[in-house]
Design a protein around this motif. Structure first.
Motif, PDB file in Angstrom:
ATOM      1  N   SER A  58       0.837  -1.201   0.000  1.00 31.25           N
ATOM      2  CA  SER A  58       0.000   0.000   0.000  1.00 31.25           C
ATOM      3  C   SER A  58       0.873   1.252   0.000  1.00 31.25           C
ATOM      4  O   SER A  58       0.606   2.218  -0.726  1.00 31.25           O
ATOM      5  N   LYS A  59       1.936   1.238   0.801  1.00 28.53           N
ATOM      6  CA  LYS A  59       2.857   2.382   0.833  1.00 28.53           C
ATOM      7  C   LYS A  59       3.543   2.553  -0.518  1.00 28.53           C
ATOM      8  O   LYS A  59       3.690   3.668  -1.016  1.00 28.53           O
ATOM      9  N   ILE A  60       3.973   1.446  -1.100  1.00 26.19           N
ATOM     10  CA  ILE A  60       4.641   1.488  -2.405  1.00 26.19           C
ATOM     11  C   ILE A  60       3.678   2.027  -3.466  1.00 26.19           C
ATOM     12  O   ILE A  60       4.057   2.861  -4.290  1.00 26.19           O
ATOM     13  N   ASP A  61       2.426   1.562  -3.429  1.00 25.60           N
ATOM     14  CA  ASP A  61       1.435   2.038  -4.398  1.00 25.60           C
ATOM     15  C   ASP A  61       1.257   3.550  -4.304  1.00 25.60           C
ATOM     16  O   ASP A  61       1.165   4.239  -5.309  1.00 25.60           O
ATOM     17  N   LYS A  62       1.218   4.077  -3.068  1.00 28.88           N
ATOM     18  CA  LYS A  62       1.057   5.517  -2.878  1.00 28.88           C
ATOM     19  C   LYS A  62       2.266   6.272  -3.399  1.00 28.88           C
ATOM     20  O   LYS A  62       2.139   7.300  -4.055  1.00 28.88           O
ATOM     21  N   VAL A  63       3.461   5.759  -3.120  1.00 28.11           N
ATOM     22  CA  VAL A  63       4.689   6.400  -3.587  1.00 28.11           C
ATOM     23  C   VAL A  63       4.726   6.413  -5.106  1.00 28.11           C
ATOM     24  O   VAL A  63       5.042   7.424  -5.730  1.00 28.11           O
ATOM     25  N   LYS A  64       4.378   5.283  -5.705  1.00 24.74           N
ATOM     26  CA  LYS A  64       4.416   5.190  -7.164  1.00 24.74           C
ATOM     27  C   LYS A  64       3.427   6.169  -7.794  1.00 24.74           C
ATOM     28  O   LYS A  64       3.704   6.763  -8.818  1.00 24.74           O
ATOM     29  N   LYS A  65       2.256   6.352  -7.173  1.00 26.17           N
ATOM     30  CA  LYS A  65       1.272   7.297  -7.715  1.00 26.17           C
ATOM     31  C   LYS A  65       1.781   8.730  -7.573  1.00 26.17           C
ATOM     32  O   LYS A  65       1.630   9.538  -8.474  1.00 26.17           O
ATOM     33  N   LEU A  66       2.382   9.034  -6.413  1.00 26.20           N
ATOM     34  CA  LEU A  66       2.884  10.382  -6.182  1.00 26.20           C
ATOM     35  C   LEU A  66       4.025  10.734  -7.126  1.00 26.20           C
ATOM     36  O   LEU A  66       4.170  11.863  -7.546  1.00 26.20           O
ATOM     37  N   GLU A  67       4.831   9.755  -7.465  1.00 26.06           N
ATOM     38  CA  GLU A  67       5.988  10.006  -8.312  1.00 26.06           C
ATOM     39  C   GLU A  67       5.712   9.652  -9.767  1.00 26.06           C
ATOM     40  O   GLU A  67       6.619   9.359 -10.527  1.00 26.06           O
ATOM     41  N   ASN A  68       4.445   9.652 -10.128  1.00 25.75           N
ATOM     42  CA  ASN A  68       4.069   9.385 -11.514  1.00 25.75           C
ATOM     43  C   ASN A  68       4.552   8.013 -11.982  1.00 25.75           C
ATOM     44  O   ASN A  68       5.034   7.844 -13.088  1.00 25.75           O
ATOM     45  N   ARG A  69       4.447   7.035 -11.082  1.00 19.50           N
ATOM     46  CA  ARG A  69       4.792   5.628 -11.360  1.00 19.50           C
ATOM     47  C   ARG A  69       6.246   5.419 -11.793  1.00 19.50           C
ATOM     48  O   ARG A  69       6.545   4.605 -12.652  1.00 19.50           O
ATOM     49  N   LYS A  70       7.154   6.176 -11.174  1.00 21.09           N
ATOM     50  CA  LYS A  70       8.568   5.958 -11.458  1.00 21.09           C
ATOM     51  C   LYS A  70       8.995   4.622 -10.865  1.00 21.09           C
ATOM     52  O   LYS A  70       8.306   4.048 -10.040  1.00 21.09           O
TER      53      LYS A  70
END
Length: 173
Positions: free
Chosen positions: A26-38
């Motif tokens: 869940s944390k990774i999913d949020k990070v990926k969304k915030l960073e435009n899926r980098k």
């Protein structure tokens, strides 16, 4: 449950570990969304790889437990549902995760080959059967109905009122 035997023995996956893994995801999913899926950072990738190793080890341990139990109780044949058709399932777990994602993320898609490989070391034969209706069919009278499956855990036949744990009923079928 990961495995349910026809004699009511249950082998469950490590739910705490799995829940912790989903929190991490869940944390990774949020990070990926915030960073435009980098791409993941090296540290995130390292932690994710570590989680995958832990989950693989947990699954292999459970398969070994199943094979030892089967062998110690005089059984030489393991019959399992073929869950490969669950890949496209939209059914959700209690925590809201789709079963298809759960199966993919904890590595259940490779369970067939793991079971075959480990079972052969314990002189156990393995047969995979289609899972269609095994969870909806009453092992007492044979009646098949969606209404027989009251919940993920409960089975009650609308025809003969037979009640059982849903996984145990399916394992008998």
């Amino acid at each position: 449950n990961l495995f349910a035997c026809s004699d009511t023995k249950i082998f469950d996956y490590d739910r705490k570990m799995t829940n912790d893994y989903f929190k991490f995801l869940s944390k990774i999913d949020k990070v990926k969304k915030l960073e435009n899926r980098k791409e993941l950072s090296k540290k995130q990738q390292f932690v994710w790889d570590k989680w995958k190793l832990r989950l693989n080890h947990m699954l292999e341990t459970k398969v070994v437990e199943l094979c030892k139990y089967s062998q110690n109780n005089g059984f030489d044949h393991i019959v399992m549902e073929d869950l490969s058709q669950m890949d496209g399932s939209f059914i959700k777990m209690e925590n809201g995760t789709k079963y298809s994602r759960f199966i993919s993320l904890i590595g259940l898609s490779g369970l067939k080959s793991r079971v075959r490989s480990i079972a052969s070391k314990y002189n156990q034969q393995v047969t995979f059967v289609q899972s269609y209706y095994t969870s909806q069919q009453c092992n007492n009278c044979g009646h098949i109905s969606k209404e027989n499956r009251k919940s993920q855990e409960e089975f009650e036949c609308v025809n003969c009122n037979h009640q059982d744990n849903a996984d145990n009923n399916a394992s008998l079928n």
